[in-house]
Design a protein around this motif. Structure first.
Motif, PDB file in Angstrom:
ATOM      1  N   ILE A  40       0.881  -1.190   0.123  1.00  0.00           N
ATOM      2  CA  ILE A  40       0.029   0.168  -0.067  1.00  0.00           C
ATOM      3  C   ILE A  40       0.880   1.415   0.000  1.00  0.00           C
ATOM      4  O   ILE A  40       2.053   1.250   0.709  1.00  0.00           O
ATOM      5  N   VAL A  41       0.378   2.290  -0.725  1.00  0.00           N
ATOM      6  CA  VAL A  41       0.790   3.760  -0.465  1.00  0.00           C
ATOM      7  C   VAL A  41       0.012   4.386   0.329  1.00  0.00           C
ATOM      8  O   VAL A  41      -1.169   4.327  -0.147  1.00  0.00           O
ATOM      9  N   TRP A  42       0.160   5.350   1.251  1.00  0.00           N
ATOM     10  CA  TRP A  42      -0.469   5.998   2.171  1.00  0.00           C
ATOM     11  C   TRP A  42      -0.126   7.528   1.855  1.00  0.00           C
ATOM     12  O   TRP A  42       1.130   7.772   2.446  1.00  0.00           O
ATOM     13  N   ILE A  43      -0.651   8.572   1.423  1.00  0.00           N
ATOM     14  CA  ILE A  43      -0.168   9.920   1.130  1.00  0.00           C
ATOM     15  C   ILE A  43      -1.229  10.736   2.068  1.00  0.00           C
ATOM     16  O   ILE A  43      -2.499  10.872   1.595  1.00  0.00           O
ATOM     17  N   ASP A  44      -0.675  11.372   3.011  1.00  0.00           N
ATOM     18  CA  ASP A  44      -1.398  12.259   3.978  1.00  0.00           C
ATOM     19  C   ASP A  44      -0.672  13.088   4.618  1.00  0.00           C
ATOM     20  O   ASP A  44       0.559  12.757   5.308  1.00  0.00           O
ATOM     21  N   ASP A  45      -0.833  14.536   4.438  1.00  0.00           N
ATOM     22  CA  ASP A  45      -0.037  15.402   5.099  1.00  0.00           C
ATOM     23  C   ASP A  45      -0.080  15.242   6.877  1.00  0.00           C
ATOM     24  O   ASP A  45       0.992  15.530   7.432  1.00  0.00           O
ATOM     25  N   GLN A  46      -0.900  14.660   7.136  1.00  0.00           N
ATOM     26  CA  GLN A  46      -1.240  14.447   8.619  1.00  0.00           C
ATOM     27  C   GLN A  46      -0.150  13.344   9.072  1.00  0.00           C
ATOM     28  O   GLN A  46       0.060  13.078  10.527  1.00  0.00           O
ATOM     29  N   LEU A  47       0.284  12.491   8.375  1.00  0.00           N
ATOM     30  CA  LEU A  47       0.937  11.303   8.802  1.00  0.00           C
ATOM     31  C   LEU A  47       2.118  11.633   9.753  1.00  0.00           C
ATOM     32  O   LEU A  47       2.464  10.835  10.670  1.00  0.00           O
ATOM     33  N   ARG A  48       2.791  12.681   9.576  1.00  0.00           N
ATOM     34  CA  ARG A  48       4.045  12.848  10.648  1.00  0.00           C
ATOM     35  C   ARG A  48       3.558  13.414  11.751  1.00  0.00           C
ATOM     36  O   ARG A  48       4.457  13.323  12.510  1.00  0.00           O
TER      37      ARG A  48
END
Length: 169
Positions: free
Chosen positions: A117-125
């Motif tokens: 999977i690829v998960w792209i979210d600015d909140q991940l950090r």
């Protein structure tokens, strides 16, 4: 054939917050009315995502507070070919304590069973539980947390493309 799912956020990822100057590609920001608000985006990013979405065996899923408004309003406004992608909701299965996106993704992952999977979210950090979970998955996941004022950069998009098209073994 690929068996990869890409989970994509909108705000801070496809459409940065308070975009100023030029895009990470060096071009001016494009602006569009997405039905309820004006959004800024990089045309090169949209073209790159459209190209990526054409890879056989790549399943793209909206994981955004826009929910069904991403395919209905955002996609036609910016020319993103994601109008038929499924979307996860804050009310869906797996949502309970903690960050709703992590629970929704885990429930979808259990049902869809992709190899990677690829998960792209600015909140991940900023989400420790999501980081820990991604660490547990190891090489099966590419977690990308773009700068929310810039969105996905050319380097991040290249990393996603390389991950999606790489052989599993």
């Amino acid at each position: 054939m690929l068996n990869v799912t890409m989970y994509l956020d909108v705000d801070g990822v496809v459409c940065p917050f308070g975009a100023t100057g030029t895009t990470p590609w060096g071009s001016p920001w494009s602006l569009a009315n997405a039905g309820m608000l004006e959004v800024a985006y990089a045309a090169e990013l949209v073209a790159g995502l459209n190209g990526l979405a054409r890879f056989p065996g790549l399943r793209c899923v909206w994981l955004t507070s826009w929910e069904d408004m991403a395919p209905r309003y955002l996609c036609p406004a910016i020319g993103l070919a994601g109008g038929r992608w499924p979307w996860l909701t804050a009310e869906g299965p797996g949502v309970g304590e903690g960050w709703w996106k992590l629970g929704a993704l885990q429930a979808d992952l259990a049902a869809a069973t992709p190899k990677r999977i690829v998960w792209i979210d600015d909140q991940l950090r900023y989400e420790r539980d999501a980081q820990d979970w991604a660490g547990f998955l190891g090489a099966r996941i590419l977690a990308v947390s773009p700068d929310p004022r810039r969105g996905i950069s050319p380097g991040e998009l290249a990393a996603v493309s390389a991950f999606v098209t790489a052989p599993v073994f």
